[in-house]
Design a protein around this motif. Structure first.
Motif, PDB file in Angstrom:
ATOM      1  N   MET A  18      62.140   7.076  20.146  1.00 45.57           N
ATOM      2  CA  MET A  18      62.420   8.478  20.434  1.00 45.57           C
ATOM      3  C   MET A  18      61.347   9.352  19.814  1.00 45.57           C
ATOM      4  O   MET A  18      60.650   8.935  18.890  1.00 45.57           O
ATOM      5  N   LEU A  19      61.233  10.576  20.318  1.00 43.93           N
ATOM      6  CA  LEU A  19      60.188  11.491  19.864  1.00 43.93           C
ATOM      7  C   LEU A  19      60.682  12.388  18.737  1.00 43.93           C
ATOM      8  O   LEU A  19      61.848  12.793  18.725  1.00 43.93           O
ATOM      9  N   PRO A  20      59.809  12.742  17.792  1.00 47.38           N
ATOM     10  CA  PRO A  20      60.179  13.734  16.777  1.00 47.38           C
ATOM     11  C   PRO A  20      60.271  15.113  17.420  1.00 47.38           C
ATOM     12  O   PRO A  20      59.745  15.352  18.519  1.00 47.38           O
ATOM     13  N   THR A  21      60.914  16.029  16.719  1.00 45.47           N
ATOM     14  CA  THR A  21      61.184  17.358  17.275  1.00 45.47           C
ATOM     15  C   THR A  21      59.915  18.088  17.710  1.00 45.47           C
ATOM     16  O   THR A  21      59.906  18.768  18.747  1.00 45.47           O
ATOM     17  N   ASP A  22      58.829  17.938  16.940  1.00 48.13           N
ATOM     18  CA  ASP A  22      57.619  18.695  17.263  1.00 48.13           C
ATOM     19  C   ASP A  22      56.913  18.206  18.522  1.00 48.13           C
ATOM     20  O   ASP A  22      55.991  18.866  19.010  1.00 48.13           O
ATOM     21  N   LEU A  23      57.319  17.074  19.066  1.00 53.36           N
ATOM     22  CA  LEU A  23      56.709  16.567  20.301  1.00 53.36           C
ATOM     23  C   LEU A  23      57.638  16.710  21.505  1.00 53.36           C
ATOM     24  O   LEU A  23      57.314  16.245  22.591  1.00 53.36           O
ATOM     25  N   LEU A  24      58.775  17.359  21.309  1.00 50.07           N
ATOM     26  CA  LEU A  24      59.680  17.601  22.427  1.00 50.07           C
ATOM     27  C   LEU A  24      59.222  18.833  23.197  1.00 50.07           C
ATOM     28  O   LEU A  24      58.765  19.813  22.617  1.00 50.07           O
ATOM     29  N   SER A  25      59.346  18.780  24.508  1.00 51.24           N
ATOM     30  CA  SER A  25      58.967  19.908  25.363  1.00 51.24           C
ATOM     31  C   SER A  25      60.110  20.204  26.329  1.00 51.24           C
ATOM     32  O   SER A  25      60.597  19.297  27.009  1.00 51.24           O
ATOM     33  N   TYR A  26      60.545  21.443  26.368  1.00 52.65           N
ATOM     34  CA  TYR A  26      61.597  21.831  27.296  1.00 52.65           C
ATOM     35  C   TYR A  26      61.486  23.328  27.585  1.00 52.65           C
ATOM     36  O   TYR A  26      60.790  24.070  26.883  1.00 52.65           O
ATOM     37  N   ARG A  27      62.149  23.746  28.633  1.00 55.24           N
ATOM     38  CA  ARG A  27      62.174  25.168  28.991  1.00 55.24           C
ATOM     39  C   ARG A  27      63.615  25.603  29.185  1.00 55.24           C
ATOM     40  O   ARG A  27      64.521  24.769  29.328  1.00 55.24           O
ATOM     41  N   HIS A  28      63.820  26.917  29.176  1.00 55.23           N
ATOM     42  CA  HIS A  28      65.159  27.474  29.342  1.00 55.23           C
ATOM     43  C   HIS A  28      65.296  28.126  30.716  1.00 55.23           C
ATOM     44  O   HIS A  28      64.381  28.773  31.211  1.00 55.23           O
ATOM     45  N   ASN A  29      66.440  27.928  31.324  1.00 62.35           N
ATOM     46  CA  ASN A  29      66.806  28.640  32.538  1.00 62.35           C
ATOM     47  C   ASN A  29      68.173  29.258  32.274  1.00 62.35           C
ATOM     48  O   ASN A  29      69.205  28.655  32.531  1.00 62.35           O
ATOM     49  N   GLY A  30      68.165  30.467  31.688  1.00 60.22           N
ATOM     50  CA  GLY A  30      69.406  31.029  31.176  1.00 60.22           C
ATOM     51  C   GLY A  30      69.838  30.221  29.965  1.00 60.22           C
ATOM     52  O   GLY A  30      69.061  29.999  29.047  1.00 60.22           O
ATOM     53  N   GLU A  31      71.065  29.747  29.977  1.00 61.94           N
ATOM     54  CA  GLU A  31      71.549  28.897  28.887  1.00 61.94           C
ATOM     55  C   GLU A  31      71.184  27.434  29.114  1.00 61.94           C
ATOM     56  O   GLU A  31      71.270  26.620  28.200  1.00 61.94           O
ATOM     57  N   GLU A  32      70.765  27.097  30.317  1.00 63.38           N
ATOM     58  CA  GLU A  32      70.458  25.706  30.648  1.00 63.38           C
ATOM     59  C   GLU A  32      69.127  25.290  30.030  1.00 63.38           C
ATOM     60  O   GLU A  32      68.123  25.998  30.138  1.00 63.38           O
ATOM     61  N   ILE A  33      69.118  24.140  29.370  1.00 62.66           N
ATOM     62  CA  ILE A  33      67.904  23.577  28.779  1.00 62.66           C
ATOM     63  C   ILE A  33      67.404  22.448  29.674  1.00 62.66           C
ATOM     64  O   ILE A  33      68.168  21.551  30.059  1.00 62.66           O
ATOM     65  N   ILE A  34      66.114  22.511  30.018  1.00 60.20           N
ATOM     66  CA  ILE A  34      65.528  21.534  30.939  1.00 60.20           C
ATOM     67  C   ILE A  34      64.393  20.808  30.233  1.00 60.20           C
ATOM     68  O   ILE A  34      63.323  21.384  29.996  1.00 60.20           O
ATOM     69  N   PRO A  35      64.577  19.547  29.846  1.00 59.53           N
ATOM     70  CA  PRO A  35      63.514  18.794  29.181  1.00 59.53           C
ATOM     71  C   PRO A  35      62.344  18.520  30.131  1.00 59.53           C
ATOM     72  O   PRO A  35      62.524  18.405  31.346  1.00 59.53           O
ATOM     73  N   LYS A  36      61.147  18.439  29.566  1.00 62.26           N
ATOM     74  CA  LYS A  36      59.969  18.123  30.363  1.00 62.26           C
ATOM     75  C   LYS A  36      60.013  16.661  30.761  1.00 62.26           C
ATOM     76  O   LYS A  36      60.235  15.781  29.928  1.00 62.26           O
ATOM     77  N   ARG A  37      59.784  16.397  32.059  1.00 57.93           N
ATOM     78  CA  ARG A  37      59.707  15.019  32.542  1.00 57.93           C
ATOM     79  C   ARG A  37      58.443  14.867  33.370  1.00 57.93           C
ATOM     80  O   ARG A  37      58.062  15.753  34.132  1.00 57.93           O
ATOM     81  N   LEU A  38      57.796  13.737  33.199  1.00 60.01           N
ATOM     82  CA  LEU A  38      56.517  13.483  33.866  1.00 60.01           C
ATOM     83  C   LEU A  38      56.735  12.785  35.201  1.00 60.01           C
ATOM     84  O   LEU A  38      57.551  11.860  35.311  1.00 60.01           O
ATOM     85  N   SER A  39      55.987  13.205  36.176  1.00 57.70           N
ATOM     86  CA  SER A  39      56.007  12.508  37.463  1.00 57.70           C
ATOM     87  C   SER A  39      55.274  11.177  37.325  1.00 57.70           C
ATOM     88  O   SER A  39      54.290  11.068  36.591  1.00 57.70           O
ATOM     89  N   ILE A  40      55.749  10.189  38.035  1.00 53.18           N
ATOM     90  CA  ILE A  40      55.068   8.888  38.025  1.00 53.18           C
ATOM     91  C   ILE A  40      53.999   8.945  39.113  1.00 53.18           C
ATOM     92  O   ILE A  40      54.130   8.377  40.202  1.00 53.18           O
ATOM     93  N   ASP A  41      52.916   9.683  38.833  1.00 57.62           N
ATOM     94  CA  ASP A  41      51.847   9.855  39.820  1.00 57.62           C
ATOM     95  C   ASP A  41      50.531   9.297  39.263  1.00 57.62           C
ATOM     96  O   ASP A  41      50.453   8.859  38.104  1.00 57.62           O
ATOM     97  N   ASP A  42      49.489   9.345  40.080  1.00 54.33           N
ATOM     98  CA  ASP A  42      48.203   8.749  39.697  1.00 54.33           C
ATOM     99  C   ASP A  42      47.629   9.392  38.443  1.00 54.33           C
ATOM    100  O   ASP A  42      47.078   8.699  37.570  1.00 54.33           O
ATOM    101  N   ARG A  43      47.751  10.709  38.335  1.00 54.82           N
ATOM    102  CA  ARG A  43      47.167  11.392  37.183  1.00 54.82           C
ATOM    103  C   ARG A  43      47.826  10.945  35.883  1.00 54.82           C
ATOM    104  O   ARG A  43      47.151  10.584  34.910  1.00 54.82           O
ATOM    105  N   ASN A  44      49.150  10.969  35.848  1.00 53.00           N
ATOM    106  CA  ASN A  44      49.854  10.582  34.628  1.00 53.00           C
ATOM    107  C   ASN A  44      49.725   9.090  34.336  1.00 53.00           C
ATOM    108  O   ASN A  44      49.661   8.681  33.166  1.00 53.00           O
ATOM    109  N   LEU A  45      49.687   8.277  35.373  1.00 52.28           N
ATOM    110  CA  LEU A  45      49.488   6.843  35.172  1.00 52.28           C
ATOM    111  C   LEU A  45      48.113   6.566  34.568  1.00 52.28           C
ATOM    112  O   LEU A  45      47.960   5.666  33.728  1.00 52.28           O
ATOM    113  N   LYS A  46      47.117   7.365  34.957  1.00 50.65           N
ATOM    114  CA  LYS A  46      45.775   7.207  34.401  1.00 50.65           C
ATOM    115  C   LYS A  46      45.767   7.539  32.911  1.00 50.65           C
ATOM    116  O   LYS A  46      45.169   6.815  32.106  1.00 50.65           O
TER     117      LYS A  46
END
Length: 404
Positions: free
Chosen positions: A1-29
């Motif tokens: 698991m990741l430590p707090t300082d490496l977590l990335s998320y955004r807010h949509n009102g009260e909803e919290i949305i964690p950052k998720r990476l697409s399984i695409d060529d750029r991220n795979l590279k």
């Protein structure tokens, strides 16, 4: 698991949305580059690896993502060890004792290393080089530890692990989780409840195997003393939940505003269609070495009683009890066996509460003599179960004596 300082998320009102990476060529590279960095670093120091990762990171805006991927590789796939001919504190004492007998100089340093190397060669009965003495002096510093093994994942599985870790991090600040385990096959329920039991989570369970269960779990921020360890235990449940066929989850979070630092409430939801990939096996055969040892000994016991692993769900108000084993005799008699070897007072209180509420007359409790039941406030005089006491290991003959 990741430590707090490496977590990335955004807010949509009260909803919290964690950052998720697409399984695409750029991220795979990117994932491939970081994995290759670790593969090339096997046999070298952690400090050298970190400098190479820093160069790879550069000044790009996605540095947090790269650091997160690198952290997962370091914590879950890598083995760093202290490589020294002797424990570094002992080695330093030897070197400093010899060095104190001469004036500091480059030549005397080499002579000192040579003397200590010769002395260690005689003591350890193998050749020790002066360079090994030099490298081993401060081998216990993190930057000098050696990457001795790296079990490289595929780039795709690393990205899946990153996405899962981002979601897990949401629960570090949870005040409550509500899981609806919809109608599943019984084995799916048992797997979920086994993990609840394994991680010692405080939960309230309603429902039955025919219609499904609602599980309410207290989060770390709901405790009198917020516990980092308990928050991690909540997060560890998520990969286990992914093994269940059909479920949904809603969580209440306690966060702080980035600018004002004021406390605020957040929401997070997830369900079985989330697309996350678990790295957990479908379930450990046993929850403890104690259970595994008992099961292995039963195989060689001379008895007609058959030992079966976690096959019954016992519904009780607010919870579900899953005994560790069922004992079945060819004549049709059956007993349920629960091994009580864990010492935490809260666990003991909950366990014996469950036993009393189960109102079963076919239950056997195997209790460790090392447990301080009085301190936990547990009384055995009103427990509706047969009792077997054991010290370090539970032996089949002790259980058979109660059965027969």
């Amino acid at each position: 698991m990741l430590p707090t300082d490496l977590l990335s998320y955004r807010h949509n009102g009260e909803e919290i949305i964690p950052k998720r990476l697409s399984i695409d060529d750029r991220n795979l590279k990117v994932a491939t580059e970081i994995i290759t960095c670790y593969q090339d670093a096997v046999g070298n120091t952690q400090g050298l690896l970190e400098r190479q990762l820093s160069d790879l990171e550069g000044d790009t805006p996605d540095y947090r993502m790269k650091r997160g991927l690198a952290y997962i590789l370091k914590s879950s796939f890598s083995t760093f060890e202290v490589v020294s001919p002797l424990e570094p504190p002992m080695l330093r004492a030897k070197v400093f004792a010899v060095a104190a007998k001469s004036s500091p100089s480059r030549e005397s340093t080499q002579i000192t290393l040579g003397k200590v190397a010769d002395e260690l060669s005689r003591e350890l009965e193998k050749e020790i080089l002066p360079s090994q003495v030099r490298d081993g002096l401060y081998a216990d510093l993190n930057e000098n530890k050696i990457l001795t093994n790296f079990d490289a994942p595929t780039p795709e599985s690393l990205l899946h692990r990153y996405n899962l870790s981002q979601v897990q991090g949401v629960f570090y600040k949870a005040s409550q989780l509500i899981i609806n385990a919809h109608r599943n096959v019984p084995g799916q329920y048992k797997l979920l409840f086994r993990y609840l039991k394994l991680f010692q989570l405080m939960s309230y369970i309603e429902g039955d195997a025919d219609h499904g269960f609602t599980i309410t779990i207290d989060g770390p921020t709901s405790l009198f003393h917020p516990s980092t360890r308990y928050g991690l235990a909540i997060a560890k449940l998520i990969p286990a939940l992914l093994h269940v066929t059909k479920w949904s989850l809603a969580s209440t979070l306690q966060t702080r505003d980035f600018y004002t630092k004021a406390r605020k409430t957040g929401r997070f939801t997830l369900n079985s269609e989330c697309g996350l990939v678990t790295h957990y096996s479908p379930g450990k055969p046993y929850d403890s070495m104690l259970e595994e040892s008992f099961a292995n000994k039963w195989k060689s016991a001379k008895t007609e009683w058959v030992l079966e692993r976690e096959v019954d769900l016992i519904p009780i108000p607010g919870s579900v009890m899953i005994p560790d084993f069922r004992l079945v005799h060819p004549d049709g008699r059956t007993f349920l066996l629960e091994i009580v070897g864990y010492w935490r007072p809260e666990y003991l209180q909950k366990k014996f509460y469950q036993v009393r509420r189960s109102e079963r007359n076919d239950l056997i409790l195997a209790i460790s003599e090392r447990l301080n039941l009085d301190k936990a406030g547990v009384k055995l005089n009103d427990v509706p179960a047969k009792i077997v006491w054991f010290k370090d290991k539970l032996l089949p003959k002790s259980v058979l004596a109660v059965l027969d």
